[in-house]
Write an enzyme that holds these catalytic residues in place. Sequence first.
Site: not given
Length: 566
Positions: A134-135, A292
Amino acid sequence: MADVGNTRARYRRILRFAGRYMVQAWWYELFLPRLGFGALAARGRARRLQTIARRFHVLAVQYGGLMIKVGQFLSSRLDVLPPEITKELEGLQDEVPPVAFPAIRTLAEAELGVPLGRAFEWVDENPVAAASLGQAHRARLTQADAAETGFADVVIKVQRPGIEAIVDVDLAALRRVAAWLSRVKVVRDHVDLPALLEEFAYTSRQEIDYLHEAQNAERFAADFAGDPRVGVPDVAWERTTRRVLTLEDVTAIKINDVDGLRAAGIDPGHVAIEFADVMFDQLFSNGFFHADPHPGNVFVTPVERGAGEGGKAWKLTFIDFGMMGEVPDGLRHGLQQLVIAVASRNSAKMIESIRAVGVLLPSADTNELERAMTALFARFGGMGFAELQKVDPREFRAFATEFGDVVRSLPFQLPENFLLIIRAVSLTSGMCSSLDPEFNVWDAVEPYADRLLRDERGNVVQAFAREAASTAAVVARLPRRLDDMITRAEDGRLVADAPKLEQRLRRLERMGRRAVSAVLFAALLISGAVLRAEDLFVGTVLMVGSVIPLLHTLFAGFAGRQGPGD
């Protein structure tokens, strides 16, 4: 990225890549050694593995999708792959070009059900970040939405168009490759590839479900509610769907921007210590952690305080909650014991803890591992990153080779969720060392382990206090119950059942003895603690002596309960 419609070509390309290097591995690792050319095959092994990893890197960047995630996933599997591959892949990032904004607009409007011009006051067409799945684009909520949510500036995270189909194709190809490899005995004996792949598939599907990510963000925020060290963006739920996620814009100083931190008057060394402590809390206390925490997902946010509050301060702000991990209670307790063992340089306890969390199989002979761990602590224990860099590389390389051989010879596996734990710990260690080259992980682990020990002792004391309170309550009621029994006997209302009466009298006698022991234990412990400040020897003797009545209080009477009729 490859055309979404050309999924068949994508599938074939992945299989061709895997098939080519599987044949190469069979030739060099199985066939040539059988012909007596094992030394020749071993001579170029490191170079071959690096070449494979480098070409996979190129494939991943070209195709995007799960291929980049595969590289990141495999780079953490130290139990599966040799270091020549993990080292080459560990720097793999989402190096894919952004999707053109018209395609992003189309998907976002279809998900939200309204044109972007009505959903937001404005949207920046240039992405602030582009990833394989995604962005993200900056935007501003309408006045009505801003009044309802309490914030106006947001970041919209939109799935790449067609990413779900790409994920399906990639998983299908990976399952075929896993089936090929599972037919090889040496692979089948050491790795459960189908289970490994399903673990990866589950994580990947969660990561493209933005409703799940929004829930993760709120759960993470609840874990740190009231903690001034940690910030979390709020979710704009009215503008969030499974494929579109709208969060408060909390962009600040990237955690690895050392110059930016210093310009804001923030000591990077202090940030490293605080970051390690916050990550430890997630892993070993909360049991729900950010898996993350790379530099793009953690900001240092300056916070203005009043003059009487010490001036400028800061907090750590986390974003991107798609990849989160959970630590079950049993595993978390095992990890706590492991931290305590590492901090105390106790090799035997460390191995016991590793076995307890399920990493070492029950059949493992750990004598060599304990010897290697003792040597490791003796030579490198307490050294920080900067000190380790001063060690003679030849000595370090020789020790690493020997230690690696010992570890690889043992039957071990990573239990569920351990992959994400290793990833989080590795990223945390690397981040802290980049913030402060003099950062010493021992300085962070030891006080944390000390805190865990205090909490553990506190739990034992609480358990004893509950037991003592229960016993005291029974003893307090004993005179009244005896008086009632005598009164009933005088009135002729006492019915005697000899066996039961004797049994109850024995129990009352045991309770009385345990109550005396409880009082004696408390007296010895408290007096010892008070006297210890004045006379270390006498205080210590009293505190140690309190263990005897404590054991009697806790365990007296157990044998009696096992008798017939009890």
